[in-house]
Write a protein that holds these residues in place. Structure first.
Motif, short mmCIF file in Angstrom:
data_model
loop_
_atom_site.label_atom_id
_atom_site.label_comp_id
_atom_site.label_asym_id
_atom_site.label_seq_id
_atom_site.Cartn_x
_atom_site.Cartn_y
_atom_site.Cartn_z
N GLU A 139 0.74 -1.15 0.02
CA GLU A 139 -0.01 0.01 0.02
C GLU A 139 0.89 1.30 -0.02
N ARG A 140 2.27 1.25 0.74
CA ARG A 140 2.79 2.45 0.66
C ARG A 140 3.41 2.71 -0.72
N LEU A 141 3.76 1.56 -1.34
CA LEU A 141 4.28 1.71 -2.84
C LEU A 141 3.19 1.93 -3.82
N ASP A 142 2.42 2.67 -3.43
CA ASP A 142 1.28 3.00 -4.32
C ASP A 142 1.25 3.58 -5.71
N ASN A 143 2.86 3.95 -6.03
CA ASN A 143 3.11 4.57 -7.38
C ASN A 143 3.95 3.43 -8.20
N HIS A 144 3.81 2.19 -7.62
CA HIS A 144 4.35 0.88 -8.04
C HIS A 144 3.49 -0.18 -8.16
N GLN A 145 3.71 -1.13 -9.07
CA GLN A 145 2.81 -2.36 -9.22
C GLN A 145 3.87 -3.45 -8.78
N LEU A 146 3.79 -4.20 -7.80
CA LEU A 146 4.51 -5.39 -7.33
C LEU A 146 3.83 -6.82 -7.78
N SER A 147 4.36 -7.46 -8.39
CA SER A 147 4.00 -8.82 -8.61
C SER A 147 4.64 -9.81 -7.85
N TYR A 148 4.10 -10.68 -7.08
CA TYR A 148 4.68 -11.60 -6.20
C TYR A 148 5.22 -12.81 -7.14
N LYS A 149 6.47 -13.08 -6.93
CA LYS A 149 7.06 -14.31 -7.73
C LYS A 149 7.29 -15.54 -6.71
N ALA A 150 7.89 -15.42 -5.73
CA ALA A 150 8.10 -16.36 -4.71
C ALA A 150 8.77 -16.31 -3.55
N ARG A 151 8.69 -16.91 -2.36
CA ARG A 151 9.56 -16.61 -1.19
C ARG A 151 10.77 -17.81 -1.21
N LEU A 152 11.99 -16.94 -1.13
CA LEU A 152 13.02 -17.66 -1.24
C LEU A 152 13.90 -17.61 -0.02
N TYR A 209 15.23 -3.87 1.62
CA TYR A 209 14.90 -3.94 0.24
C TYR A 209 16.08 -3.87 -0.80
N VAL A 210 16.21 -5.09 -1.49
CA VAL A 210 17.40 -5.15 -2.57
C VAL A 210 16.74 -4.89 -3.98
N LEU A 211 17.12 -3.95 -4.49
CA LEU A 211 16.53 -3.59 -6.00
C LEU A 211 17.39 -4.07 -7.13
N ASN A 212 17.13 -4.80 -7.78
CA ASN A 212 17.84 -5.71 -8.85
C ASN A 212 18.04 -4.71 -10.03
N THR A 213 18.34 -3.47 -10.08
CA THR A 213 18.22 -2.53 -11.09
C THR A 213 19.71 -1.59 -11.07
N ASN A 214 20.16 -1.22 -12.07
CA ASN A 214 21.20 -0.17 -12.00
C ASN A 214 21.19 1.28 -12.58
N ASP A 218 15.32 4.50 -11.41
CA ASP A 218 14.21 3.63 -10.92
C ASP A 218 14.49 3.55 -9.28
N VAL A 219 15.67 3.40 -8.74
CA VAL A 219 16.02 3.56 -7.18
C VAL A 219 15.25 4.83 -6.71
N ASP A 220 15.58 6.02 -7.29
CA ASP A 220 15.01 7.16 -6.52
C ASP A 220 13.35 6.93 -6.47
N ARG A 221 12.77 6.66 -7.40
CA ARG A 221 11.39 6.46 -7.90
C ARG A 221 11.02 5.80 -6.54
N PHE A 222 11.73 4.59 -6.33
CA PHE A 222 11.21 3.43 -5.35
C PHE A 222 11.34 4.19 -3.98
N VAL A 223 12.68 4.76 -3.72
CA VAL A 223 12.65 5.51 -2.43
C VAL A 223 11.75 6.54 -2.17
N ASP A 224 11.66 7.14 -3.25
CA ASP A 224 10.48 8.37 -2.93
C ASP A 224 9.40 7.85 -2.59
N ASP A 225 8.77 6.76 -3.20
CA ASP A 225 7.57 6.06 -2.97
C ASP A 225 7.46 5.59 -1.55
N LEU A 226 8.43 5.07 -1.12
CA LEU A 226 8.46 4.68 0.37
C LEU A 226 8.39 5.88 1.43
#
Length: 247
Positions: A139-152, A209-214, A218-226
């Motif tokens: 809910e906090r990440l309302d500017n992103h769409q997160l799709s669940y993949k797995a629990r690892l 959070y570990v963001l798999n992107t360089n 994208d990183v700044d957008r994710f952090v700002d959303d949180l």
């Protein structure tokens, strides 16, 4: 006085300790084994393997009745006397009441368990604390769409994580949820996770959070959303966790 103490020990904590105090080893062994068997049903309740109403009746009730019955029985044996003033074993209604009470409670527990079978297979199961926390994060990440993949499991960091696809950006994020009781250890957990990845690591609340992107955008957008709900005056506390930092 010893007999009175044995009565109390038989009632609380039970497990035949009153018989042990009186030196009645055989009665103690039988009582202990029965209590251990009944307590095993409580263990099933603690593991959430039984619906709550059935667990209370089926697990806790018989153990309580068993101990109350034998405590009362010891008390009757200590107070009953014959015409000469010698102790005797009384012929009491209470000797027959407890077995029927236990059978009645067990039958009621089985009935409640059967009636609760649809609850076990219901799609709307009660949500635990971890599920509610995950929903709050999404809910906090309302500017992103997160799709669940797995629990690892990350063997290097010795932590479980939830794996999501993230849009916009087309990357994945690893979500590590830490126990709130380990608030002071959050930096240590984050550093251990950071040592086993080359991706961007960010800490907020009780989560890593570990963001798999360089892509820094994208990183700044994710952090700002949180950070939208935290504000500029956020302070780290046990109630809110970590306001946000990069290990």
């Amino acid at each position: 006085m010893i007999h009175l103490a044995a009565v109390f020990l038989t009632f609380i904590p039970g497990f035949g300790l009153g018989y042990l105090l009186l030196g009645r080893i055989r009665a103690f062994a039988v009582h202990y084994l029965v209590c251990a068997l009944l307590a095993s049903f409580i263990a099933l309740f603690r593991l959430d393997m039984m619906p709550v109403p059935a667990a209370i009746v089926f697990a806790i009730g018989p153990l309580l009745v068993w101990n109350v019955y034998h405590a009362h029985r010891l008390w009757l044996e200590g107070t009953a006397e014959d015409d000469n003033g010698d102790p005797q074993k009384p012929d009491s209604f209470f000797y027959r009441l407890a077995p029927f009470s236990v059978m009645g409670i067990l039958a009621l527990g089985i009935l409640l368990g059967i009636l609760s079978i649809p609850w076990w297979f219901s799609e709307e199961q009660p949500k635990d604390e971890w599920e509610l926390r995950r929903e709050g994060i999404l809910e906090r990440l309302d500017n992103h769409q997160l799709s669940y993949k797995a629990r690892l499991y990350n063997p290097g960091a010795e932590e479980f994580f939830y794996w999501y696809d993230v849009e916009p950006g087309g990357y994945t994020v690893e979500l590590y949820m830490l126990h709130k009781s380990a608030y002071l250890q959050i930096p240590n957990h984050a550093l251990r996770i950071e040592r086993h990845t080359e991706d961007f690591v960010y800490v907020q609340g009780y989560e890593v959070y570990v963001l798999n992107t360089n892509n820094r955008d994208d990183v700044d957008r994710f952090v700002d959303d949180l950070m939208e709900e935290r504000g500029v005056n956020c302070e780290d506390t046990e109630e809110v966790g970590v306001c946000g930092y990069e290990p």
